[in-house]
Design a protein around this motif. Structure first.
Motif, mmCIF file in Angstrom:
data_model
loop_
_atom_site.group_PDB
_atom_site.id
_atom_site.type_symbol
_atom_site.label_atom_id
_atom_site.label_comp_id
_atom_site.label_asym_id
_atom_site.label_seq_id
_atom_site.Cartn_x
_atom_site.Cartn_y
_atom_site.Cartn_z
ATOM 1 N N LYS A 1 -16.090 -6.082 -5.788
ATOM 2 C CA LYS A 1 -17.447 -5.738 -5.369
ATOM 3 C C LYS A 1 -17.357 -5.047 -4.016
ATOM 4 O O LYS A 1 -16.405 -5.247 -3.269
ATOM 5 N N ALA A 2 -18.389 -4.250 -3.686
ATOM 6 C CA ALA A 2 -18.352 -3.510 -2.431
ATOM 7 C C ALA A 2 -19.717 -3.514 -1.754
ATOM 8 O O ALA A 2 -20.749 -3.661 -2.410
ATOM 9 N N PHE A 3 -19.680 -3.372 -0.455
ATOM 10 C CA PHE A 3 -20.891 -3.157 0.336
ATOM 11 C C PHE A 3 -20.496 -2.346 1.566
ATOM 12 O O PHE A 3 -19.310 -2.210 1.881
ATOM 13 N N SER A 4 -21.490 -1.789 2.229
ATOM 14 C CA SER A 4 -21.233 -0.984 3.420
ATOM 15 C C SER A 4 -21.971 -1.553 4.621
ATOM 16 O O SER A 4 -23.126 -1.955 4.524
ATOM 17 N N VAL A 5 -21.278 -1.599 5.722
ATOM 18 C CA VAL A 5 -21.858 -1.864 7.037
ATOM 19 C C VAL A 5 -21.253 -0.789 7.918
ATOM 20 O O VAL A 5 -20.065 -0.820 8.209
ATOM 21 N N PHE A 6 -22.079 0.203 8.259
ATOM 22 C CA PHE A 6 -21.554 1.363 8.978
ATOM 23 C C PHE A 6 -20.792 0.920 10.212
ATOM 24 O O PHE A 6 -21.279 0.071 10.948
ATOM 25 N N PRO A 7 -19.597 1.376 10.413
ATOM 26 C CA PRO A 7 -18.842 2.475 9.833
ATOM 27 C C PRO A 7 -17.810 2.049 8.785
ATOM 28 O O PRO A 7 -16.845 2.784 8.557
ATOM 29 N N TYR A 8 -17.985 0.905 8.139
ATOM 30 C CA TYR A 8 -17.003 0.450 7.155
ATOM 31 C C TYR A 8 -17.594 0.308 5.766
ATOM 32 O O TYR A 8 -18.750 -0.064 5.607
ATOM 33 N N ARG A 9 -16.780 0.582 4.775
ATOM 34 C CA ARG A 9 -17.051 0.224 3.392
ATOM 35 C C ARG A 9 -16.090 -0.911 3.086
ATOM 36 O O ARG A 9 -14.882 -0.775 3.302
ATOM 37 N N VAL A 10 -16.614 -2.018 2.592
ATOM 38 C CA VAL A 10 -15.822 -3.226 2.372
ATOM 39 C C VAL A 10 -15.757 -3.507 0.879
ATOM 40 O O VAL A 10 -16.787 -3.577 0.212
ATOM 41 N N ILE A 11 -14.551 -3.661 0.364
ATOM 42 C CA ILE A 11 -14.336 -3.993 -1.039
ATOM 43 C C ILE A 11 -13.629 -5.341 -1.065
ATOM 44 O O ILE A 11 -12.634 -5.538 -0.359
ATOM 45 N N PHE A 12 -14.139 -6.265 -1.890
ATOM 46 C CA PHE A 12 -13.585 -7.618 -1.900
ATOM 47 C C PHE A 12 -13.651 -8.208 -3.297
ATOM 48 O O PHE A 12 -14.406 -7.746 -4.152
ATOM 49 N N MET A 13 -12.845 -9.237 -3.530
ATOM 50 C CA MET A 13 -12.903 -9.984 -4.780
ATOM 51 C C MET A 13 -12.114 -11.280 -4.631
ATOM 52 O O MET A 13 -11.188 -11.350 -3.814
ATOM 53 N N PRO A 14 -12.497 -12.297 -5.403
ATOM 54 C CA PRO A 14 -11.659 -13.494 -5.420
ATOM 55 C C PRO A 14 -10.328 -13.122 -6.062
ATOM 56 O O PRO A 14 -10.283 -12.311 -6.978
ATOM 57 N N ALA A 15 -9.248 -13.713 -5.571
ATOM 58 C CA ALA A 15 -7.948 -13.291 -6.074
ATOM 59 C C ALA A 15 -6.933 -14.423 -6.000
ATOM 60 O O ALA A 15 -7.057 -15.328 -5.173
ATOM 61 N N ARG A 16 -5.932 -14.322 -6.852
ATOM 62 C CA ARG A 16 -4.760 -15.189 -6.745
ATOM 63 C C ARG A 16 -3.774 -14.464 -5.847
ATOM 64 O O ARG A 16 -3.292 -13.400 -6.190
ATOM 65 N N LEU A 17 -3.501 -15.046 -4.696
ATOM 66 C CA LEU A 17 -2.659 -14.379 -3.715
ATOM 67 C C LEU A 17 -1.233 -14.900 -3.780
ATOM 68 O O LEU A 17 -0.969 -15.979 -4.286
ATOM 69 N N THR A 18 -0.325 -14.104 -3.240
ATOM 70 C CA THR A 18 1.083 -14.484 -3.257
ATOM 71 C C THR A 18 1.393 -15.557 -2.222
ATOM 72 O O THR A 18 2.387 -16.254 -2.345
ATOM 73 N N THR A 19 0.552 -15.716 -1.226
ATOM 74 C CA THR A 19 0.778 -16.709 -0.190
ATOM 75 C C THR A 19 -0.199 -17.872 -0.327
ATOM 76 O O THR A 19 -1.362 -17.681 -0.669
ATOM 77 N N GLU A 20 0.267 -19.056 -0.071
ATOM 78 C CA GLU A 20 -0.591 -20.243 -0.102
ATOM 79 C C GLU A 20 -1.100 -20.590 1.298
ATOM 80 O O GLU A 20 -2.053 -21.322 1.441
ATOM 81 N N LYS A 21 -0.456 -20.052 2.314
ATOM 82 C CA LYS A 21 -0.773 -20.411 3.690
ATOM 83 C C LYS A 21 -2.084 -19.805 4.182
ATOM 84 O O LYS A 21 -2.808 -20.404 4.961
ATOM 85 N N TYR A 22 -2.411 -18.595 3.706
ATOM 86 C CA TYR A 22 -3.597 -17.891 4.181
ATOM 87 C C TYR A 22 -4.555 -17.636 3.027
ATOM 88 O O TYR A 22 -4.146 -17.187 1.966
ATOM 89 N N PRO A 23 -5.876 -17.874 3.232
ATOM 90 C CA PRO A 23 -6.837 -17.692 2.140
ATOM 91 C C PRO A 23 -7.282 -16.241 1.930
ATOM 92 O O PRO A 23 -7.940 -15.948 0.954
ATOM 93 N N VAL A 24 -6.926 -15.329 2.835
ATOM 94 C CA VAL A 24 -7.371 -13.932 2.726
ATOM 95 C C VAL A 24 -6.186 -13.002 2.945
ATOM 96 O O VAL A 24 -5.352 -13.257 3.805
ATOM 97 N N GLN A 25 -6.158 -11.937 2.146
ATOM 98 C CA GLN A 25 -5.270 -10.828 2.450
ATOM 99 C C GLN A 25 -6.168 -9.613 2.672
ATOM 100 O O GLN A 25 -7.060 -9.338 1.874
#
Length: 136
Positions: A26-50
């Motif tokens: 999913k995406a949204f914009s807050v000028f000057p950025y366009r942000v794309i995000f989604m829940p994901a299975r990540l390769t690291t367990e230590k950090y919740p966000v990549q």
């Protein structure tokens, strides 16, 4: 405890994950950025966000300018990310997020830091909307 770091494991580098993010996220914009995000299975367990950062080479033909903007974005994210981490840990969720810079001029740090706080607040609101079964 607050962590003011942006380690190698926190950076979104997997080509497969980035392609999936752009296709299904999913995406949204807050000028000057366009942000794309989604829940994901990540390769690291230590950090919740990549997180990944991008600046258009068409708008900024000089690599020095692109690198400066990405460096400013990473620094703002590093300082403001704690609220996002707390929200994800509360739901034991993981996510991938990508920030695309869309303005045509190089930003100043205080403005960018405020924008990142707004972006991360919006991401926290989106996380709270996620159904329990979509969170991994």
């Amino acid at each position: 405890m607050k962590t003011y770091s942006f380690n190698k494991e926190e950076k979104l580098k997997s080509r497969k994950m980035i392609e999936t993010l752009f296709r299904d996220g999913k995406a949204f914009s807050v000028f000057p950025y366009r942000v794309i995000f989604m829940p994901a299975r990540l390769t690291t367990e230590k950090y919740p966000v990549q997180a990944g950062f991008s600046v258009s080479s068409r708008r900024f033909p000089r690599a020095v300018d692109r690198n400066r903007i990405k460096r400013l974005g990473r620094e703002c994210y590093r300082l403001e990310k704690q609220a996002l981490y707390d929200a994800l840990k509360a739901r034991s969720a993981r996510m991938a997020v990508f920030f695309i810079y869309t303005d045509k001029k190089i930003p100043d740090f205080p403005t960018l830091r405020h924008k990142f706080s707004v972006i991360l607040e919006k991401l926290v609101k989106e996380i709270n909307k996620w159904p329990a079964d979509s969170v991994q």
